[in-house]
Motif scaffolding. Structure first.
Motif, PDB file in Angstrom:
ATOM      1  N   ALA A  47       0.729  -1.140  -0.033  1.00 40.07           N
ATOM      2  CA  ALA A  47      -0.094  -0.003  -0.117  1.00 40.07           C
ATOM      3  C   ALA A  47       0.916   1.294  -0.112  1.00 40.07           C
ATOM      4  CB  ALA A  47      -0.994   0.030   1.290  1.00 40.07           C
ATOM      5  N   SER A  95       1.225   5.415   1.123  1.00 40.31           N
ATOM      6  CA  SER A  95       0.712   6.067   2.152  1.00 40.31           C
ATOM      7  C   SER A  95       1.425   7.733   1.981  1.00 40.31           C
ATOM      8  CB  SER A  95       0.780   5.634   3.531  1.00 40.31           C
ATOM      9  OG  SER A  95       0.541   6.613   4.479  1.00 40.31           O
ATOM     10  N   ARG A 131      -6.625  -6.433   3.905  1.00 40.98           N
ATOM     11  CA  ARG A 131      -6.970  -4.987   4.479  1.00 40.98           C
ATOM     12  C   ARG A 131      -5.713  -4.477   5.482  1.00 40.98           C
ATOM     13  NH1 ARG A 131     -12.148  -6.490   6.845  1.00 40.98           N
ATOM     14  NH2 ARG A 131     -11.523  -5.237   8.478  1.00 40.98           N
ATOM     15  N   THR A 177      -3.403  -1.358   3.692  1.00 36.03           N
ATOM     16  CA  THR A 177      -4.084  -0.285   3.532  1.00 36.03           C
ATOM     17  C   THR A 177      -4.727   0.495   5.010  1.00 36.03           C
ATOM     18  OG1 THR A 177      -6.066  -1.361   3.513  1.00 36.03           O
ATOM     19  CG2 THR A 177      -4.933  -0.769   1.326  1.00 36.03           C
ATOM     20  N   HIS A 226      -4.018   4.155   6.273  1.00 35.88           N
ATOM     21  CA  HIS A 226      -5.087   5.114   6.766  1.00 35.88           C
ATOM     22  C   HIS A 226      -5.003   5.459   8.137  1.00 35.88           C
ATOM     23  CE1 HIS A 226      -7.245   4.867   3.048  1.00 35.88           C
ATOM     24  NE2 HIS A 226      -7.317   3.480   3.188  1.00 35.88           N
TER      25      HIS A 226
END
Length: 162
Positions: free
Chosen positions: A28, A30, A145, A148, A152
């Motif tokens: 992911a 960021s 998940r 991610t 977040h």
């Protein structure tokens, strides 16, 4: 995303045996700096961002260090599992082993790196043993998940600090 599934069937001393291996890596991106991601990752007491872990028995302020063994309660069952921190390279890598049940060996590795496009988070999970296909079937939706959710959580923490 890298996925590897291995199944080996072999005869050993007149007995039929099999070996399973599941390996998957998720990545992911960021906007948060690597330092913020790293702080969120090594704070083992705060797993609010993790889709599979509900709580730990780690006191607030204690960070991940090699050799640390602690307990995690998952969102699937109220039974705690033990985690062992194998390797820590500051601002780079965190490797842990799950000590759950016989017939299953699970390793989790987080890597963070800074690039021109932002910070990359890599989450790798390795399952070995005859119970690995069943465990993979149970935890796969949560594993999808993890990277991610960490991104977040770090970005939300960055926005709150501003």
């Amino acid at each position: 995303m890298i996925f590897c599934f291995s199944f080996k069937l072999f005869a050993n001393r007149g007995k039929l045996s099999c070996k399973f291996l599941v390996f998957k890596t998720y990545r992911a991106v960021s906007d948060a700096p690597v330092e913020i991601l790293w702080q969120k990752l090594i704070d083992l007491a705060d797993v609010s961002w993790h889709p599979l872990f509900a709580s730990t028995n780690v006191p607030r302020g204690l960070i991940a260090k090699p050799g640390l063994i602690y307990q995690v309660v998952t969102r699937l069952t109220p039974i705690p599992i033990r985690m062992f921190v194998e390797n820590v390279r500051p601002l780079e890598l965190l490797s842990m082993r799950v000590i759950a049940i016989a017939g299953l060996e699970q390793r989790i590795t987080y890597q963070v790196e800074s690039t021109l496009c932002g910070s990359y988070i890599s989450y790798s999970i390795t399952l070995k043993g005859w119970l690995s296909p069943i465990m993979w079937w149970l935890i796969r939706p949560y594993c999808d998940r993890v990277a991610t959710e960490l991104a977040h959580a770090a970005e939300n923490g960055l926005a709150l600090d501003s």
